[in-house]
Enzyme design. Structure first.
Site, PDB file in Angstrom:
ATOM      1  N   CYS A 136       0.844  -1.202   0.000  1.00  0.00           N
ATOM      2  CA  CYS A 136       0.000   0.000   0.000  1.00  0.00           C
ATOM      3  C   CYS A 136       0.878   1.251   0.000  1.00  0.00           C
ATOM      4  O   CYS A 136       1.822   1.340   0.770  1.00  0.00           O
ATOM      5  CB  CYS A 136      -0.913  -0.003   1.229  1.00  0.00           C
ATOM      6  SG  CYS A 136      -2.037   1.407   1.238  1.00  0.00           S
TER       7      CYS A 136
ATOM      8  N   CYS B 160       0.459   4.828   6.879  1.00  0.00           N
ATOM      9  CA  CYS B 160      -0.182   4.675   8.190  1.00  0.00           C
ATOM     10  C   CYS B 160       0.762   3.886   9.120  1.00  0.00           C
ATOM     11  O   CYS B 160       1.098   2.730   8.833  1.00  0.00           O
ATOM     12  CB  CYS B 160      -1.515   3.945   8.027  1.00  0.00           C
ATOM     13  SG  CYS B 160      -2.539   4.621   6.704  1.00  0.00           S
TER      14      CYS B 160
ATOM     15  N   CYS C  82       0.226   0.165  10.292  1.00  0.00           N
ATOM     16  CA  CYS C  82      -0.336  -0.825   9.367  1.00  0.00           C
ATOM     17  C   CYS C  82       0.697  -1.802   8.797  1.00  0.00           C
ATOM     18  O   CYS C  82       1.716  -1.396   8.236  1.00  0.00           O
ATOM     19  CB  CYS C  82      -1.053  -0.124   8.220  1.00  0.00           C
ATOM     20  SG  CYS C  82      -1.937  -1.314   7.176  1.00  0.00           S
TER      21      CYS C  82
ATOM     22  N   CYS D  40     -17.079  -8.227   4.926  1.00  0.00           N
ATOM     23  CA  CYS D  40     -16.346  -6.978   4.700  1.00  0.00           C
ATOM     24  C   CYS D  40     -15.079  -7.254   3.897  1.00  0.00           C
ATOM     25  O   CYS D  40     -14.245  -8.059   4.309  1.00  0.00           O
ATOM     26  CB  CYS D  40     -15.915  -6.359   6.026  1.00  0.00           C
ATOM     27  SG  CYS D  40     -17.253  -6.168   7.193  1.00  0.00           S
TER      28      CYS D  40
ATOM     29  N   CYS E 247     -19.929  -5.003   2.975  1.00  0.00           N
ATOM     30  CA  CYS E 247     -19.140  -3.871   3.439  1.00  0.00           C
ATOM     31  C   CYS E 247     -17.815  -3.901   2.688  1.00  0.00           C
ATOM     32  O   CYS E 247     -17.316  -4.982   2.352  1.00  0.00           O
ATOM     33  CB  CYS E 247     -18.898  -3.985   4.950  1.00  0.00           C
ATOM     34  SG  CYS E 247     -17.851  -2.656   5.606  1.00  0.00           S
TER      35      CYS E 247
ATOM     36  N   CYS F 277     -19.396   3.067   8.196  1.00  0.00           N
ATOM     37  CA  CYS F 277     -18.694   2.341   9.257  1.00  0.00           C
ATOM     38  C   CYS F 277     -17.416   3.129   9.500  1.00  0.00           C
ATOM     39  O   CYS F 277     -16.544   3.176   8.623  1.00  0.00           O
ATOM     40  CB  CYS F 277     -18.388   0.915   8.806  1.00  0.00           C
ATOM     41  SG  CYS F 277     -17.316   0.016   9.947  1.00  0.00           S
TER      42      CYS F 277
ATOM     43  N   ARG G  87     -18.298  -1.537  17.490  1.00  0.00           N
ATOM     44  CA  ARG G  87     -17.645  -2.820  17.212  1.00  0.00           C
ATOM     45  C   ARG G  87     -16.342  -2.974  17.975  1.00  0.00           C
ATOM     46  O   ARG G  87     -15.433  -2.151  17.869  1.00  0.00           O
ATOM     47  CB  ARG G  87     -17.380  -2.995  15.720  1.00  0.00           C
ATOM     48  CG  ARG G  87     -16.671  -4.320  15.432  1.00  0.00           C
ATOM     49  CD  ARG G  87     -16.546  -4.625  13.964  1.00  0.00           C
ATOM     50  NE  ARG G  87     -17.834  -4.672  13.338  1.00  0.00           N
ATOM     51  CZ  ARG G  87     -18.093  -4.193  12.128  1.00  0.00           C
ATOM     52  NH1 ARG G  87     -17.147  -3.643  11.423  1.00  0.00           N
ATOM     53  NH2 ARG G  87     -19.289  -4.287  11.624  1.00  0.00           N
TER      54      ARG G  87
HETATM   55  N1  SAM Z   1      -6.751   0.698   3.027  1.00  0.00           N
HETATM   56  C1  SAM Z   1      -8.042   0.964   3.525  1.00  0.00           C
HETATM   57  C2  SAM Z   1      -8.068   2.132   4.467  1.00  0.00           C
HETATM   58  O1  SAM Z   1      -7.079   2.468   5.066  1.00  0.00           O
HETATM   59  O2  SAM Z   1      -9.137   2.729   4.597  1.00  0.00           O
HETATM   60  C3  SAM Z   1      -8.705  -0.215   4.178  1.00  0.00           C
HETATM   61  C4  SAM Z   1      -7.991  -1.159   5.071  1.00  0.00           C
HETATM   62  S1  SAM Z   1      -7.318  -0.505   6.579  1.00  0.00           S
HETATM   63  C5  SAM Z   1      -6.385  -1.891   7.064  1.00  0.00           C
HETATM   64  C6  SAM Z   1      -8.694  -0.387   7.667  1.00  0.00           C
HETATM   65  C7  SAM Z   1      -8.449   0.023   9.092  1.00  0.00           C
HETATM   66  O3  SAM Z   1      -7.864  -1.031   9.834  1.00  0.00           O
HETATM   67  C8  SAM Z   1      -7.531   1.192   9.361  1.00  0.00           C
HETATM   68  O4  SAM Z   1      -8.129   2.429   9.130  1.00  0.00           O
HETATM   69  C9  SAM Z   1      -7.221   1.003  10.837  1.00  0.00           C
HETATM   70  O5  SAM Z   1      -8.147   1.698  11.643  1.00  0.00           O
HETATM   71  C10 SAM Z   1      -7.354  -0.511  11.023  1.00  0.00           C
HETATM   72  N2  SAM Z   1      -6.030  -1.121  11.302  1.00  0.00           N
HETATM   73  C11 SAM Z   1      -5.055  -1.357  10.412  1.00  0.00           C
HETATM   74  N3  SAM Z   1      -3.960  -1.879  11.003  1.00  0.00           N
HETATM   75  C12 SAM Z   1      -4.257  -1.989  12.328  1.00  0.00           C
HETATM   76  C13 SAM Z   1      -3.528  -2.443  13.461  1.00  0.00           C
HETATM   77  N4  SAM Z   1      -2.274  -2.865  13.380  1.00  0.00           N
HETATM   78  N5  SAM Z   1      -4.150  -2.433  14.660  1.00  0.00           N
HETATM   79  C14 SAM Z   1      -5.425  -1.984  14.762  1.00  0.00           C
HETATM   80  N6  SAM Z   1      -6.151  -1.526  13.720  1.00  0.00           N
HETATM   81  C15 SAM Z   1      -5.584  -1.515  12.518  1.00  0.00           C
HETATM   82 FE1  SF4 Z   2      -2.887   1.280   3.311  1.00  0.00          FE
HETATM   83 FE2  SF4 Z   2      -2.920   0.155   5.706  1.00  0.00          FE
HETATM   84 FE3  SF4 Z   2      -3.164   2.791   5.504  1.00  0.00          FE
HETATM   85 FE4  SF4 Z   2      -5.200   1.175   4.664  1.00  0.00          FE
HETATM   86  S1  SF4 Z   2      -4.454   1.429   6.754  1.00  0.00           S
HETATM   87  S2  SF4 Z   2      -4.326   2.941   3.602  1.00  0.00           S
HETATM   88  S3  SF4 Z   2      -4.003  -0.568   3.924  1.00  0.00           S
HETATM   89  S4  SF4 Z   2      -1.365   1.587   4.907  1.00  0.00           S
END
Ligand code: SAM
Ligand code: SF4
Ligand code: DTB
Length: 335
Positions: free
Chosen positions: A74, A78, A81, A118, A148, A208, A280
């Protein structure tokens, strides 16, 4: 300020017969939300549980199943992530799954008791494969499940196309407070996220939207995050509260542990300020004791992800969740 003004001892009422409707507010001051967080734990939980049972059956939990339809690489940064290309987390990367593979997973999820499926993609937003995702949404919807998707940022047209394909909910989290946000993500702004949420609403889908606890934020950041959600024109129908899963290789791998009671407080305050939303209990359940999860349910959490895997990280086994439900007398919604 009397933050307990609207609580009573009413029990066992359902959404169809609220004994005393909770006021749906969109004008929360941050001081009011901080005052809720500052309540003695027992007072806060009593208040939240009272709101919960005025608006929901307190013993029913909505069950969703997640599938990562496109994993890793990606472009976003973030810091929590596992899927960000900016960090080396050792995650195997995959292209978009075949439509049939996704539909087979949705059928299996339905058989195991999930009412919502989802689909998450490690994208900044939908790209060239978007048509395939629309076919996945159509196919899952045709199975009779709620749909979702979490595909990153959307424009108005993409939101309309998803709605047209039968998407019920779009997941897009604000993740943290506006003040803490720049510490966590630099490749897209808090405003970008709010714009996506507005497109989702305008297209007529359910929202959501929630965030993560345990990213080194201050208590006030949790209050500001919930204030932002509660003061949206309409409350998100679903509010995922994630406990950070500390992923080796990400910048947040070594962040300090969250006090479990502070996590439960966040659930309780979310329940109070968004009385009719599903709250949730999301990522991070593997690191929680059964007792902590039970407190979250008491505090108003009434939705969760079941299945061995979230997107890429682990989740409690279906057997242990079945056992927990049995021990607590909880039932999945729609069964
Ligand atoms: N890429 C898309 C986005 O960012 O909207 C969708 C997938 S992203 C993994 C969805 C959500 O998962 C993130 O916004 C975050 O809140 C949650 N998330 C991701 N990694 C996480 C982690 N290590 N611990 C807890 N929540 C996490
Ligand atoms: Fe990409 Fe993870 Fe950020 Fe979603 S949360 S935009 S998958 S880096
Ligand atoms: C949400 O708030 N939590 C889910 C869902 N929305 C898409 C994702 C949690 C991801 C946890 C890390 C992983 O599995 O990769």
């Amino acid at each position: 300020m009397n933050v307990l003004a609207n609580s009573n001892t009413n029990s066992g009422t359902t959404p169809s017969s609220p004994a005393c409707a909770d006021q749906m507010r969109h004008d929360w001051a941050v001081e009011e939300i901080e005052a809720l967080f500052a309540l003695p734990f027992n007072d806060l939980l009593f208040h939240a549980a009272s709101v919960h049972r005025r608006n929901f059956d307190p013993n029913r939990i909505q069950i969703s199943r997640l599938l990562s339809i496109k994993t890793g690489k990606c472009p976003e940064d973030c810091k929590y992530c596992p899927q960000s290309a900016h960090y080396d987390t050792g995650l195997p990367k995959e292209d978009l799954l075949e439509v049939e593979t996704v539909l087979a997973a949705a059928r299996a999820a339905k058989e195991s008791g999930a009412s919502r499926f989802c689909m998450g993609a490690a994208w900044r937003g939908p790209g060239k494969d978007f048509d395939l995702v629309l076919r996945m949404v159509e196919g899952v919807k045709a199975l009779g499940m709620e749909t979702c998707a979490s595909l990153g940022l959307l424009n108005a047209e993409q939101a309309r196309q998803l709605k047209g394909a039968g998407l019920d909910y779009y997941n897009h989290n604000i993740d943290t407070s506006p003040e803490h946000y720049d510490e966590i993500i630099t490749t897209r702004t808090f405003e970008d996220r709010l714009d996506t949420l507005a497109h989702v609403r305008d297209a007529g889908m359910k929202v959501c939207c929630g965030g993560i606890v345990g990213m080194g934020e201050k208590k006030d950041d949790r209050a500001r995050m919930l204030q932002t959600l509660a003061n949206l024109d309409k409350h998100p129908e679903s509010v995922p509260i994630n406990l950070l899963i500390k992923i080796p290789g990400t910048p947040l791998e070594g962040v300090e542990d969250t006090d479990p009671f502070d996590f439960v407080r966040t659930i309780a305050v979310a329940r109070i300020v968004m009385p009719e939303s599903y709250v949730r209990l999301s990522a991070g359940r593997q690191a929680m004791s059964d007792e902590m999860q039970a407190l979250c349910f008491f505090a108003g959490a009434n939705s969760m992800f079941c299945g061995e895997r979230l997107l890429t990280a682990g989740n409690p086994s279906p057997d242990s969740d079945r056992s927990l439900f049995g021990r607590l007398g909880l039932k999945p919604e729609g069964v």
